[in-house]
Design a protein around this motif. Sequence first.
Motif, PDB file in Angstrom:
ATOM      1  N   ARG A   1       0.820  -1.220   0.000  1.00 26.21           N
ATOM      2  CA  ARG A   1       0.000   0.000   0.000  1.00 26.21           C
ATOM      3  C   ARG A   1       0.851   1.267   0.000  1.00 26.21           C
ATOM      4  NH1 ARG A   1      -2.621   4.022  -0.515  1.00 26.21           N
ATOM      5  NH2 ARG A   1      -4.582   4.525   0.500  1.00 26.21           N
ATOM      6  N   PHE A   2       1.992   1.261   0.736  1.00 21.97           N
ATOM      7  CA  PHE A   2       2.824   2.449   0.888  1.00 21.97           C
ATOM      8  C   PHE A   2       4.292   2.128   0.615  1.00 21.97           C
ATOM      9  CE2 PHE A   2      -0.746   3.055   3.869  1.00 21.97           C
ATOM     10  CZ  PHE A   2      -1.274   4.232   3.363  1.00 21.97           C
ATOM     11  N   ASP A   3       4.984   3.083   0.024  1.00 23.92           N
ATOM     12  CA  ASP A   3       6.419   2.938  -0.221  1.00 23.92           C
ATOM     13  C   ASP A   3       7.199   3.156   1.078  1.00 23.92           C
ATOM     14  OD1 ASP A   3       6.066   2.553  -2.950  1.00 23.92           O
ATOM     15  OD2 ASP A   3       6.190   4.706  -3.384  1.00 23.92           O
ATOM     16  N   GLY A   4       8.333   2.494   1.201  1.00 23.86           N
ATOM     17  CA  GLY A   4       9.228   2.727   2.336  1.00 23.86           C
ATOM     18  C   GLY A   4       8.781   2.128   3.654  1.00 23.86           C
ATOM     19  N   VAL A   5       7.803   1.234   3.623  1.00 21.46           N
ATOM     20  CA  VAL A   5       7.333   0.595   4.857  1.00 21.46           C
ATOM     21  C   VAL A   5       8.294  -0.527   5.238  1.00 21.46           C
ATOM     22  CG1 VAL A   5       5.490  -0.811   5.866  1.00 21.46           C
ATOM     23  CG2 VAL A   5       4.915   1.158   4.461  1.00 21.46           C
ATOM     24  N   GLU A   6       8.632  -0.580   6.512  1.00 25.06           N
ATOM     25  CA  GLU A   6       9.479  -1.655   7.038  1.00 25.06           C
ATOM     26  C   GLU A   6       8.703  -2.370   8.137  1.00 25.06           C
ATOM     27  OE1 GLU A   6      13.228  -0.111   8.299  1.00 25.06           O
ATOM     28  OE2 GLU A   6      13.576   0.926   6.394  1.00 25.06           O
ATOM     29  N   SER A   7       8.976  -3.649   8.322  1.00 28.85           N
ATOM     30  CA  SER A   7       8.268  -4.402   9.352  1.00 28.85           C
ATOM     31  C   SER A   7       9.199  -5.369  10.071  1.00 28.85           C
ATOM     32  CB  SER A   7       7.092  -5.170   8.742  1.00 28.85           C
ATOM     33  OG  SER A   7       7.567  -6.145   7.839  1.00 28.85           O
ATOM     34  N   GLU A   8       8.795  -5.700  11.293  1.00 28.66           N
ATOM     35  CA  GLU A   8       9.520  -6.674  12.111  1.00 28.66           C
ATOM     36  C   GLU A   8       8.502  -7.630  12.710  1.00 28.66           C
ATOM     37  OE1 GLU A   8      11.912  -4.748  15.171  1.00 28.66           O
ATOM     38  OE2 GLU A   8      11.807  -2.910  13.985  1.00 28.66           O
ATOM     39  N   ILE A   9       8.788  -8.913  12.665  1.00 28.46           N
ATOM     40  CA  ILE A   9       7.917  -9.915  13.283  1.00 28.46           C
ATOM     41  C   ILE A   9       8.733 -10.660  14.326  1.00 28.46           C
ATOM     42  CG2 ILE A   9       6.562 -12.004  12.903  1.00 28.46           C
ATOM     43  CD1 ILE A   9       5.994 -10.992  10.069  1.00 28.46           C
ATOM     44  N   LYS A  10       8.180 -10.732  15.540  1.00 26.85           N
ATOM     45  CA  LYS A  10       8.832 -11.453  16.633  1.00 26.85           C
ATOM     46  C   LYS A  10       7.831 -12.445  17.212  1.00 26.85           C
ATOM     47  CE  LYS A  10      11.753  -7.559  17.881  1.00 26.85           C
ATOM     48  NZ  LYS A  10      12.082  -6.573  18.900  1.00 26.85           N
TER      49      LYS A  10
END
Length: 95
Positions: free
Chosen positions: A59-68
Amino acid sequence: MKNIQESQSALVNDTCNDCGSYADIGAVIDEHDTQLSISFTGVDAKVEAEAVALKAKSRFDGVESEIKTDSDLTSLVIHFAYSAEKMIFQLENGI
Protein backbone atom coordinates in the motif's frame (compact mmCIF):
# COMPACT_ATOMS: atom_id res chain seq x y z
CA MET A 1 -20.67 27.02 25.78
CA LYS A 2 -18.27 28.81 28.10
CA ASN A 3 -18.21 25.84 30.51
CA ILE A 4 -17.33 23.51 27.67
CA GLN A 5 -14.45 25.72 26.57
CA GLU A 6 -13.13 26.02 30.13
CA SER A 7 -13.13 22.24 30.64
CA GLN A 8 -11.21 21.50 27.43
CA SER A 9 -7.51 20.95 27.04
CA ALA A 10 -5.41 23.89 25.89
CA LEU A 11 -4.79 21.88 22.69
CA VAL A 12 -8.48 22.09 21.73
CA ASN A 13 -10.04 25.27 20.44
CA ASP A 14 -13.83 24.90 20.42
CA THR A 15 -15.01 27.93 18.49
CA CYS A 16 -18.01 26.70 16.51
CA ASN A 17 -21.44 27.11 18.13
CA ASP A 18 -23.21 25.39 15.23
CA CYS A 19 -21.12 22.36 14.33
CA GLY A 20 -19.60 21.20 17.63
CA SER A 21 -15.90 21.06 18.32
CA TYR A 22 -12.92 22.16 16.33
CA ALA A 23 -9.55 20.59 17.13
CA ASP A 24 -6.21 21.68 15.77
CA ILE A 25 -5.09 18.75 13.61
CA GLY A 26 -1.64 18.97 15.18
CA ALA A 27 -3.23 18.06 18.50
CA VAL A 28 -4.68 14.88 16.97
CA ILE A 29 -1.87 13.71 14.68
CA ASP A 30 1.68 13.47 16.00
CA GLU A 31 4.12 13.64 13.08
CA HIS A 32 6.43 11.15 14.83
CA ASP A 33 3.69 8.53 15.40
CA THR A 34 4.76 6.26 12.56
CA GLN A 35 5.03 2.91 14.33
CA LEU A 36 2.12 0.46 14.48
CA SER A 37 2.30 -2.55 16.81
CA ILE A 38 -0.12 -5.45 16.43
CA SER A 39 -0.20 -8.73 18.38
CA PHE A 40 -1.45 -12.05 17.00
CA THR A 41 -2.21 -15.33 18.74
CA GLY A 42 -3.18 -18.77 17.57
CA VAL A 43 -1.91 -21.37 15.16
CA ASP A 44 -1.82 -19.00 12.15
CA ALA A 45 -0.44 -15.97 14.03
CA LYS A 46 2.79 -15.72 12.04
CA VAL A 47 0.97 -16.15 8.71
CA GLU A 48 -1.52 -13.42 9.69
CA ALA A 49 1.30 -11.08 10.74
CA GLU A 50 3.12 -11.65 7.46
CA ALA A 51 -0.09 -10.96 5.51
CA VAL A 52 -0.67 -7.65 7.31
CA ALA A 53 2.97 -6.63 6.79
CA LEU A 54 2.73 -7.45 3.07
CA LYS A 55 -0.50 -5.45 2.80
CA ALA A 56 1.19 -2.40 4.35
CA LYS A 57 4.25 -2.74 2.12
CA SER A 58 2.12 -3.02 -1.00
CA ARG A 59 0.00 0.00 0.00
CA PHE A 60 2.82 2.45 0.89
CA ASP A 61 6.42 2.94 -0.22
CA GLY A 62 9.23 2.73 2.34
CA VAL A 63 7.33 0.60 4.86
CA GLU A 64 9.48 -1.65 7.04
CA SER A 65 8.27 -4.40 9.35
CA GLU A 66 9.52 -6.67 12.11
CA ILE A 67 7.92 -9.91 13.28
CA LYS A 68 8.83 -11.45 16.63
CA THR A 69 7.45 -14.68 18.07
CA ASP A 70 7.53 -15.49 21.80
CA SER A 71 5.77 -18.72 22.82
CA ASP A 72 2.05 -18.05 22.11
CA LEU A 73 2.35 -14.41 20.97
CA THR A 74 3.48 -13.07 17.61
CA SER A 75 4.17 -9.34 17.46
CA LEU A 76 4.25 -7.28 14.29
CA VAL A 77 5.77 -3.80 14.25
CA ILE A 78 5.24 -1.77 11.10
CA HIS A 79 7.25 1.41 10.51
CA PHE A 80 5.58 3.89 8.15
CA ALA A 81 7.32 6.88 6.58
CA TYR A 82 4.54 9.26 7.71
CA SER A 83 1.97 9.24 10.49
CA ALA A 84 -0.80 9.88 7.95
CA GLU A 85 0.08 6.58 6.23
CA LYS A 86 -0.25 4.78 9.55
CA MET A 87 -3.67 6.32 10.18
CA ILE A 88 -4.88 5.55 6.64
CA PHE A 89 -3.73 1.94 6.95
CA GLN A 90 -5.46 1.54 10.31
CA LEU A 91 -8.72 2.99 8.95
CA GLU A 92 -8.64 0.91 5.76
CA ASN A 93 -8.01 -2.31 7.70
CA GLY A 94 -10.10 -1.72 10.83
CA ILE A 95 -7.09 -1.79 13.15
